[in-house]
Design a protein around this motif. Structure first.
Motif, PDB file in Angstrom:
ATOM      1  N   GLU A  43       0.811  -1.219   0.000  1.00 13.27           N
ATOM      2  CA  GLU A  43       0.000   0.000   0.000  1.00 13.27           C
ATOM      3  C   GLU A  43       0.846   1.271   0.000  1.00 13.27           C
ATOM      4  O   GLU A  43       0.419   2.305  -0.499  1.00 13.27           O
ATOM      5  N   ASP A  44       2.028   1.177   0.588  1.00  9.07           N
ATOM      6  CA  ASP A  44       2.879   2.370   0.684  1.00  9.07           C
ATOM      7  C   ASP A  44       3.926   2.427  -0.422  1.00  9.07           C
ATOM      8  O   ASP A  44       4.980   3.049  -0.264  1.00  9.07           O
TER       9      ASP A  44
ATOM     10  N   PHE B 183       4.205   4.123  -3.016  1.00  8.50           N
ATOM     11  CA  PHE B 183       4.544   5.460  -3.501  1.00  8.50           C
ATOM     12  C   PHE B 183       4.939   6.425  -2.379  1.00  8.50           C
ATOM     13  O   PHE B 183       4.976   7.637  -2.574  1.00  8.50           O
ATOM     14  N   ASP B 184       5.247   5.903  -1.224  1.00  3.49           N
ATOM     15  CA  ASP B 184       5.670   6.749  -0.107  1.00  3.49           C
ATOM     16  C   ASP B 184       7.077   7.296  -0.387  1.00  3.49           C
ATOM     17  O   ASP B 184       8.030   6.544  -0.560  1.00  3.49           O
ATOM     18  N   SER B 185       7.197   8.603  -0.437  1.00  2.00           N
ATOM     19  CA  SER B 185       8.489   9.232  -0.755  1.00  2.00           C
ATOM     20  C   SER B 185       9.450   9.232   0.416  1.00  2.00           C
ATOM     21  O   SER B 185      10.650   9.491   0.258  1.00  2.00           O
ATOM     22  N   GLY B 186       8.924   8.984   1.597  1.00  2.00           N
ATOM     23  CA  GLY B 186       9.784   8.955   2.779  1.00  2.00           C
ATOM     24  C   GLY B 186      10.442  10.290   3.052  1.00  2.00           C
ATOM     25  O   GLY B 186       9.805  11.349   2.964  1.00  2.00           O
ATOM     26  N   SER B 187      11.724  10.262   3.309  1.00  2.00           N
ATOM     27  CA  SER B 187      12.455  11.482   3.669  1.00  2.00           C
ATOM     28  C   SER B 187      12.624  12.431   2.480  1.00  2.00           C
ATOM     29  O   SER B 187      13.038  13.581   2.665  1.00  2.00           O
TER      30      SER B 187
ATOM     31  N   ALA C 172      10.157  13.442   0.527  1.00  2.00           N
ATOM     32  CA  ALA C 172       8.871  14.059   0.180  1.00  2.00           C
ATOM     33  C   ALA C 172       9.033  15.547  -0.120  1.00  2.00           C
ATOM     34  O   ALA C 172       8.374  16.092  -1.015  1.00  2.00           O
TER      35      ALA C 172
ATOM     36  N   SER D 145       4.412  13.866  -4.357  1.00  2.00           N
ATOM     37  CA  SER D 145       3.908  13.575  -3.015  1.00  2.00           C
ATOM     38  C   SER D 145       2.494  14.106  -2.827  1.00  2.00           C
ATOM     39  O   SER D 145       1.642  13.452  -2.209  1.00  2.00           O
TER      40      SER D 145
ATOM     41  N   VAL E  82       0.122  11.810  -4.611  1.00  2.00           N
ATOM     42  CA  VAL E  82      -0.082  10.569  -3.843  1.00  2.00           C
ATOM     43  C   VAL E  82      -1.096  10.810  -2.729  1.00  2.00           C
ATOM     44  O   VAL E  82      -2.019  10.012  -2.524  1.00  2.00           O
ATOM     45  N   ARG E  83      -0.949  11.932  -2.023  1.00  2.00           N
ATOM     46  CA  ARG E  83      -1.885  12.247  -0.933  1.00  2.00           C
ATOM     47  C   ARG E  83      -3.290  12.467  -1.483  1.00  2.00           C
ATOM     48  O   ARG E  83      -4.278  12.008  -0.901  1.00  2.00           O
TER      49      ARG E  83
ATOM     50  N   ALA F 210      -4.925   9.149  -2.404  1.00  2.00           N
ATOM     51  CA  ALA F 210      -5.361   8.409  -1.216  1.00  2.00           C
ATOM     52  C   ALA F 210      -6.635   9.012  -0.644  1.00  2.00           C
ATOM     53  O   ALA F 210      -7.550   8.299  -0.220  1.00  2.00           O
TER      54      ALA F 210
END
Length: 230
Positions: A178-179, A181-185, A187, A194, A197-198, A201
């Motif tokens: 599910e994550d 596409f999480d850009s992490g640090s 973002a 980012s 992606v938000r 969701a």
């Protein structure tokens, strides 16, 4: 030594016959359906790399020589697997109704079948369909559906390949985390991505993101391919 009585002889003879009958299987130990099921089970546990003739024979609890009486090679096993999976794809939409609805139902079913067997996608996607009756029957039905809908004959196979390329990729997406596409640090350095992606969701009302993406892409493909019809 005393002679064996006739009754004892019959008893001994019958007992031997009974033992022989008990030891003789009522059906063939191996058949194509059993080999296919065992191959799928082996791949589900160990991946495609774990599918070898020796490993398959072990799962089936037979000697490799017995397996070779039914399939000549691993390629033959893969053809059985391919044919089985293609037989699960829903083609009923091509029996009536619109071309768009038929393609949509076929594509969703196709994706769902292979989402359950993703280790096989790189193999099946490039496996020749020669002498695979269920697979060829599927392509025949789909080709006729395209032809009846007005597609130029020379465009039918490219159109099917375009759809299959999307379908196979989308089958992988069903199993993605599910994550993903999480850009992490990073973002902050990818603000547009980012934010998208938000937003995606937040707009996901129900169902899986993979389903939303598949529906969007499939509709675009159907619309674009539909323009090729006469």
């Amino acid at each position: 030594m005393p002679a064996v009585s006739a009754a004892q002889g019959r008893s001994t003879s019958n007992g031997g016959a009974q033992r022989r009958r008990a030891g003789r299987p009522s059906a063939a130990v191996l058949d194509k359906a059993g080999i296919t099921a065992a191959a799928l089970e082996l791949i589900s546990r160990k991946g495609y790399g774990g599918l070898t003739m020796a490993a398959l024979a072990k799962v089936l609890e037979v000697a490799p020589s017995a397996l070779y009486n039914h399939v000549a090679s691993k390629q033959d096993v893969l053809l059985l697997v391919e044919d089985h999976l293609m037989s699960l794809v829903d083609l009923s939409g091509f029996g009536g109704g619109s071309w768009e609805d038929a393609v949509r139902a076929w594509a969703w079913s196709y994706r769902d079948v292979f989402a359950e067997h993703t280790p096989l996608i790189p193999v099946i996607a490039v496996l020749p369909v020669t002498d695979a009756p269920q697979t060829l029957a599927m392509y025949e039905t789909v080709s006729k559906g395209f032809l009846d809908a007005g597609f130029p004959q020379e465009r039918i196979i490219p159109a099917i390949v375009a759809l299959e390329s999307f379908i196979f990729g989308s089958a992988y997406d069903v199993t993605a985390p599910e994550d993903i596409f999480d850009s992490g640090s990073m973002a902050g350095s990818t603000p547009n991505f980012s934010a998208a992606v938000r937003s995606s969701a937040a707009g996901q009302e129900r169902g899986r993101p993979a389903d939303t993406a598949f529906s969007l892409g499939l509709d675009a493909l159907i619309s674009g391919l539909g323009a090729l019809r006469k």
